[in-house]
Design a protein around this motif. Sequence first.
Motif, PDB file in Angstrom:
ATOM      1  N   PRO A  79       0.792  -1.235   0.000  1.00 40.13           N
ATOM      2  CA  PRO A  79       0.000   0.000   0.000  1.00 40.13           C
ATOM      3  C   PRO A  79       0.824   1.284   0.000  1.00 40.13           C
ATOM      4  N   ARG A  80       1.976   1.302   0.687  1.00 43.47           N
ATOM      5  CA  ARG A  80       2.719   2.559   0.739  1.00 43.47           C
ATOM      6  C   ARG A  80       3.304   2.951  -0.617  1.00 43.47           C
ATOM      7  N   PRO A  81       4.034   2.067  -1.310  1.00 42.65           N
ATOM      8  CA  PRO A  81       4.498   2.438  -2.651  1.00 42.65           C
ATOM      9  C   PRO A  81       3.362   2.742  -3.623  1.00 42.65           C
ATOM     10  N   ALA A  82       2.297   1.952  -3.560  1.00 44.76           N
ATOM     11  CA  ALA A  82       1.163   2.206  -4.457  1.00 44.76           C
ATOM     12  C   ALA A  82       0.533   3.557  -4.149  1.00 44.76           C
ATOM     13  N   GLY A  83       0.433   3.887  -2.859  1.00 48.33           N
ATOM     14  CA  GLY A  83      -0.094   5.184  -2.472  1.00 48.33           C
ATOM     15  C   GLY A  83       0.807   6.327  -2.900  1.00 48.33           C
ATOM     16  N   ARG A  89       7.571  12.089 -15.154  1.00 49.92           N
ATOM     17  CA  ARG A  89       6.644  13.224 -15.081  1.00 49.92           C
ATOM     18  C   ARG A  89       5.258  12.701 -14.755  1.00 49.92           C
ATOM     19  N   PHE A  90       4.697  13.172 -13.652  1.00 53.13           N
ATOM     20  CA  PHE A  90       3.353  12.798 -13.222  1.00 53.13           C
ATOM     21  C   PHE A  90       2.417  13.950 -13.587  1.00 53.13           C
ATOM     22  N   GLU A  91       1.534  13.701 -14.565  1.00 53.38           N
ATOM     23  CA  GLU A  91       0.647  14.744 -15.077  1.00 53.38           C
ATOM     24  C   GLU A  91      -0.784  14.495 -14.615  1.00 53.38           C
ATOM     25  N   ARG A  92      -1.589  15.570 -14.572  1.00 53.67           N
ATOM     26  CA  ARG A  92      -2.988  15.424 -14.153  1.00 53.67           C
ATOM     27  C   ARG A  92      -3.842  16.449 -14.885  1.00 53.67           C
ATOM     28  N   ASP A  93      -5.074  16.044 -15.210  1.00 55.43           N
ATOM     29  CA  ASP A  93      -6.066  16.971 -15.742  1.00 55.43           C
ATOM     30  C   ASP A  93      -6.447  17.932 -14.614  1.00 55.43           C
ATOM     31  N   PRO A  94      -6.138  19.215 -14.726  1.00 58.37           N
ATOM     32  CA  PRO A  94      -6.408  20.137 -13.621  1.00 58.37           C
ATOM     33  C   PRO A  94      -7.885  20.293 -13.298  1.00 58.37           C
ATOM     34  N   ARG A  95      -8.751  19.876 -14.220  1.00 62.39           N
ATOM     35  CA  ARG A  95     -10.190  19.990 -13.968  1.00 62.39           C
ATOM     36  C   ARG A  95     -10.717  18.856 -13.104  1.00 62.39           C
ATOM     37  N   GLN A  96      -9.925  17.802 -12.931  1.00 63.56           N
ATOM     38  CA  GLN A  96     -10.359  16.666 -12.131  1.00 63.56           C
ATOM     39  C   GLN A  96      -9.603  16.642 -10.801  1.00 63.56           C
ATOM     40  N   GLU A  97     -10.332  16.403  -9.746  1.00 65.74           N
ATOM     41  CA  GLU A  97      -9.741  16.379  -8.410  1.00 65.74           C
ATOM     42  C   GLU A  97      -9.294  14.962  -8.058  1.00 65.74           C
ATOM     43  N   VAL A  98      -8.159  14.859  -7.412  1.00 64.64           N
ATOM     44  CA  VAL A  98      -7.672  13.589  -6.882  1.00 64.64           C
ATOM     45  C   VAL A  98      -7.479  13.777  -5.387  1.00 64.64           C
ATOM     46  N   ARG A  99      -8.285  13.090  -4.609  1.00 67.69           N
ATOM     47  CA  ARG A  99      -8.171  13.200  -3.146  1.00 67.69           C
ATOM     48  C   ARG A  99      -6.982  12.395  -2.660  1.00 67.69           C
ATOM     49  N   SER A 100      -6.334  12.879  -1.631  1.00 70.36           N
ATOM     50  CA  SER A 100      -5.233  12.131  -1.027  1.00 70.36           C
ATOM     51  C   SER A 100      -5.795  11.104  -0.060  1.00 70.36           C
ATOM     52  N   GLY A 101      -4.984  10.103   0.249  1.00 69.87           N
ATOM     53  CA  GLY A 101      -5.351   9.133   1.264  1.00 69.87           C
ATOM     54  C   GLY A 101      -6.251   8.003   0.811  1.00 69.87           C
ATOM     55  N   LEU A 102      -6.507   7.873  -0.487  1.00 70.07           N
ATOM     56  CA  LEU A 102      -7.332   6.768  -0.966  1.00 70.07           C
ATOM     57  C   LEU A 102      -6.553   5.460  -0.802  1.00 70.07           C
ATOM     58  N   VAL A 103      -7.195   4.447  -0.259  1.00 68.84           N
ATOM     59  CA  VAL A 103      -6.513   3.187   0.051  1.00 68.84           C
ATOM     60  C   VAL A 103      -6.323   2.367  -1.224  1.00 68.84           C
ATOM     61  N   PRO A 104      -5.066   1.979  -1.530  1.00 67.56           N
ATOM     62  CA  PRO A 104      -4.821   1.223  -2.764  1.00 67.56           C
ATOM     63  C   PRO A 104      -4.947  -0.282  -2.560  1.00 67.56           C
ATOM     64  N   ARG A 105      -5.329  -0.968  -3.626  1.00 63.27           N
ATOM     65  CA  ARG A 105      -5.273  -2.434  -3.640  1.00 63.27           C
ATOM     66  C   ARG A 105      -4.936  -2.874  -5.058  1.00 63.27           C
ATOM     67  N   ALA A 106      -3.997  -3.778  -5.157  1.00 67.15           N
ATOM     68  CA  ALA A 106      -3.582  -4.278  -6.466  1.00 67.15           C
ATOM     69  C   ALA A 106      -4.650  -5.202  -7.033  1.00 67.15           C
ATOM     70  N   VAL A 107      -4.856  -5.125  -8.338  1.00 64.65           N
ATOM     71  CA  VAL A 107      -5.761  -6.041  -9.033  1.00 64.65           C
ATOM     72  C   VAL A 107      -4.980  -7.316  -9.320  1.00 64.65           C
ATOM     73  N   THR A 108      -5.468  -8.432  -8.813  1.00 62.20           N
ATOM     74  CA  THR A 108      -4.710  -9.683  -8.921  1.00 62.20           C
ATOM     75  C   THR A 108      -5.101 -10.524 -10.129  1.00 62.20           C
ATOM     76  N   ALA A 109      -6.159 -10.137 -10.837  1.00 57.70           N
ATOM     77  CA  ALA A 109      -6.541 -10.889 -12.037  1.00 57.70           C
ATOM     78  C   ALA A 109      -5.434 -10.807 -13.072  1.00 57.70           C
ATOM     79  N   GLU A 110      -5.287 -11.868 -13.863  1.00 59.15           N
ATOM     80  CA  GLU A 110      -4.235 -11.893 -14.867  1.00 59.15           C
ATOM     81  C   GLU A 110      -4.503 -10.849 -15.945  1.00 59.15           C
ATOM     82  N   GLN A 111      -3.495 -10.026 -16.212  1.00 54.60           N
ATOM     83  CA  GLN A 111      -3.611  -8.969 -17.209  1.00 54.60           C
ATOM     84  C   GLN A 111      -2.306  -8.873 -17.994  1.00 54.60           C
ATOM     85  N   SER A 112      -2.382  -8.221 -19.150  1.00 52.50           N
ATOM     86  CA  SER A 112      -1.161  -7.981 -19.904  1.00 52.50           C
ATOM     87  C   SER A 112      -0.425  -6.755 -19.388  1.00 52.50           C
TER      88      SER A 112
END
Length: 470
Positions: free
Chosen positions: A120-124, A140-163
């Motif tokens: 969780p810490r690295p993902a966060g 470079r970490f970019e963001r759409d300035p019109r969209q808000e990203v709240r801090s502190g959201l709890v991360p969880r990795a998706v474990t399903a097989e993906q490419s």
Amino acid sequence: MSEAVTRPATAGPGLLASLDPLLREWLPRQRWFAGKGRPVTGFSLVAATELLPAGGKLGLYHLLVQVHQPLTHGTGPGDCYQLLIGEREALPPRLAPALIGHVTEGPLTGRTVYEALYDPRPAGLLLEALRTRARIGGLRFERDPRQEVRSGLVPRAVTAEQSNSSVVYGDTFILKLLRRIVPGVNPDLELPLALAREGCPRVPAPTAWLLAELSGQSYVLGVLQPYIQGAADGWELALRELAKGQDFAAEARALGRATAEVHTALARALPTVTLGHIQLRSMVDGMLERLDAAAQAVPALRTYAPGLRSAFQALADLAAEGHTWTAQRVHGDLHLGQCLRSPAGGPSHAFGSGGEWSLIDFEGEPARPLAERRMPQPTVRDVAGMLRSFDYAAHSVRPSVPGWAESCRAAYCSGYAEIDGRDPRNDPVLLRAYETDKAVYEVVYEARHRPDWLPVPLSAVRRLASSHLT
């Protein structure tokens, strides 16, 4: 955490020497590693960025690594992969599935390294970097300035097989990290941004994205988008309805409408071109080459090769008579698993209302060169991919439901025509050629990776080889 994502830092020399023997064992076991079946002979470090300082309780490195493997002629540099490597003195039990190994040489000697997306810490930290538009070394970490990203959201990795690899943040966002990367404009960011500018509600608008600037070239490394809580992907939904013996035609029709809406928006947002005789001849030649290679690789295909060639030749004949087709940017790898349906009656999202279909994953076929994935194509290519997906779903359950795939295929095309004004079935030569090309690809894939599934595309091959059109 914010101080860790604001200082430029490049990992010191010797890091790859520490990781080399462990990565040789670990990388080939990953679902997203494309070089399976060939030994890894070495690595070249493209870029290494220290995200958390080494030697503490937790160290974190962002790596771009070129993998060396035997090629057809000798040995050379292969694909470049994005890795997020955590290092600790010892792993807590909850991170045991993420273990890469214990380092015995180099600057990380004595430390344990692991896949950091599960932590969780690295993902966060990645989300915080996107939120604050951080610059760390060449990242470079970019963001759409019109969209808000709240801090502190709890991360969880998706474990399903993906490419690739994904992390969900508090049921609000999902971050897709691309694993195999190439320089240039990645359609998985380019097309959703273009659709967002058009106000298309069928594709989640990118909220933020991760880029790397290396030697004057730009790489897209990841995209953050809104997460559709409780959504079912089309493949899961279709299998669920099949298992209950339920009709799926209404959903297929709605999905056809959604596909046409996306195609219409892409045609407004980006240039379209006309494919004449020369372009179509080149396209047909590519289809024929793939068929010949597939017949060499899979003997079961050889009986049907003459009939399949007729599908491609019919298209070449029309082109020679002066027929033309419009081409535009398309999804490029459309199937039921690339579609999400939000829960009926569920909460509305900025990009769609409850019970609506959304299309995701615009990367195209990852094995294809980037330039090819960004080329305009007839929209029928996406339609053919979805029609093949209905066929796959129908063959995935026992007992089979008679007529299920045919009903879905018809409903999908009818729904598409309701928006586009043109029914894909009214262009049978082009549709047959693209379906045939897709089925040939599927035969090779299943023969190599899932032999038990080979009868599914072979049944389509039999049908398509005998579909002589007038």
